[in-house]
Enzyme design. Structure first.
Site, mmCIF file in Angstrom:
data_model
loop_
_atom_site.group_PDB
_atom_site.id
_atom_site.type_symbol
_atom_site.label_atom_id
_atom_site.label_comp_id
_atom_site.label_asym_id
_atom_site.label_seq_id
_atom_site.Cartn_x
_atom_site.Cartn_y
_atom_site.Cartn_z
ATOM 1 C CG ASP A 1 -7.254 -93.258 9.967
ATOM 2 O OD1 ASP A 1 -6.150 -93.695 9.650
ATOM 3 O OD2 ASP A 1 -7.779 -92.298 9.375
ATOM 4 C CG PHE B 1 -9.436 -94.766 2.085
ATOM 5 C CD1 PHE B 1 -9.573 -94.002 3.232
ATOM 6 C CD2 PHE B 1 -10.582 -95.206 1.435
ATOM 7 C CE1 PHE B 1 -10.831 -93.682 3.734
ATOM 8 C CE2 PHE B 1 -11.841 -94.884 1.923
ATOM 9 C CZ PHE B 1 -11.965 -94.113 3.068
ATOM 10 C CB VAL B 2 -9.226 -100.600 3.588
ATOM 11 C CG1 VAL B 2 -7.784 -101.008 3.376
ATOM 12 C CG2 VAL B 2 -9.452 -100.151 5.021
ATOM 13 C CG ASP C 1 -18.217 -94.983 3.695
ATOM 14 O OD1 ASP C 1 -17.592 -95.096 4.769
ATOM 15 O OD2 ASP C 1 -18.632 -93.892 3.258
ATOM 16 N NE ARG D 1 -21.730 -97.185 4.477
ATOM 17 C CZ ARG D 1 -20.904 -96.569 5.319
ATOM 18 N NH1 ARG D 1 -20.023 -97.258 6.005
ATOM 19 N NH2 ARG D 1 -20.955 -95.264 5.478
HETATM 20 P P1 IMP Z 1 -10.322 -91.911 13.276
HETATM 21 O O1 IMP Z 1 -11.153 -91.023 14.155
HETATM 22 O O2 IMP Z 1 -9.337 -91.108 12.464
HETATM 23 O O3 IMP Z 1 -9.655 -93.042 14.008
HETATM 24 O O4 IMP Z 1 -11.256 -92.463 12.168
HETATM 25 C C1 IMP Z 1 -12.046 -93.509 12.332
HETATM 26 C C2 IMP Z 1 -13.147 -93.489 11.299
HETATM 27 O O5 IMP Z 1 -12.704 -92.996 10.020
HETATM 28 C C3 IMP Z 1 -13.583 -94.901 11.085
HETATM 29 O O6 IMP Z 1 -14.641 -95.219 11.932
HETATM 30 C C4 IMP Z 1 -13.979 -94.898 9.631
HETATM 31 O O7 IMP Z 1 -15.336 -94.541 9.522
HETATM 32 C C5 IMP Z 1 -13.140 -93.827 8.978
HETATM 33 N N1 IMP Z 1 -11.970 -94.393 8.290
HETATM 34 C C6 IMP Z 1 -10.675 -94.304 8.645
HETATM 35 N N2 IMP Z 1 -9.868 -94.943 7.788
HETATM 36 C C7 IMP Z 1 -10.681 -95.486 6.857
HETATM 37 C C8 IMP Z 1 -10.437 -96.302 5.691
HETATM 38 O O8 IMP Z 1 -9.309 -96.666 5.312
HETATM 39 N N3 IMP Z 1 -11.538 -96.650 4.989
HETATM 40 C C9 IMP Z 1 -12.808 -96.296 5.343
HETATM 41 N N4 IMP Z 1 -13.070 -95.553 6.421
HETATM 42 C C10 IMP Z 1 -12.015 -95.145 7.175
#
Ligand code: IMP
Ligand code: MG
Length: 174
Positions: A103, A152-153, A159, A165
């Site tokens: 993300d 948001f997925v 989850d 999940r």
């Molecule tokens: P990042 O550090 O912002 O890249 O976030 C990564 C983590 O955020 C992932 O490992 C997920 O656990 C959570 N995350 C980010 N986007 C989503 C989403 O759309 N659905 C569920 N979890 C998400």
């Protein structure tokens, strides 16, 4: 928290299976001989790992780690902390980080840095999903299942507050 809403399908089971099979073959082509050590990032990537390893030939080993980026719900604070470390050493190994979604990229960046510091032969990253429009830091992802828009997925391991999940597909909470 009872959750009643059924998320709409974004990526169905057949699409997941076909893409994950292709990713497994791609990984094996890049590392044709020897042991591939898959590091699954808990909890979200557990289903992806399970389906990915079933499609991989040859010697494969697995380990698990978990990290939390403070906060719950649909946004993270960006502060990442390791909450479960690996059981085994990765020195000299060909490591693939297996993650559910990239993300902002902050979690992955953190994981890549700490694993790289342990002297593996190589570190590559496989993410089932990527939301490039949300990136705050430029991280290299070698294998991406699906590039998605900023929604948001949930499902297939991912989850919302520990719910959903168990869905066998990737869904959107609307
Ligand atoms: P990042 O550090 O912002 O890249 O976030 C990564 C983590 O955020 C992932 O490992 C997920 O656990 C959570 N995350 C980010 N986007 C989503 C989403 O759309 N659905 C569920 N979890 C998400
Ligand atoms: Mg995660």
């Amino acid at each position: 928290m009872p959750v009643t809403q059924t998320p709409a399908v974004m990526i169905d089971q057949d699409e997941l299976k076909a893409r994950i099979t292709a990713l497994a073959h791609e990984i094996r082509q890049d590392l044709p001989s020897g042991q591939v050590h898959l590091v699954c990032v808990l909890k979200g990537a557990f289903m992806f790992l399970g389906d990915l390893i079933r499609e991989m030939d040859g010697h494969v080993s697995i380990d698990f780690m978990a990290c939390s980026s403070y906060g719950s719900g649909t946004s993270s604070s960006g502060e990442v902390r390791l909450s479960k470390d690996l059981d085994s050493r990765i020195e000299g190994r060909d490591v693939i980080i297996v993650e559910d979604i990239v993300d902002t990229g902050l979690t992955l960046h953190y994981l890549q840095e700490i694993l790289q510091a342990r002297g593996p032969r190589s570190v590559r990253t496989a993410c089932l999903l990527s939301k490039p429009s949300r990136r705050k830091i430029d991280v290299k992802v070698d294998y991406i299942g699906f590039t998605i828009e900023d929604k948001f997925v949930v499902g297939y391991g991912l989850d919302y507050d520990e719910q959903y999940r168990n869905l066998p597909y990737i869904g959107i909470l609307e």
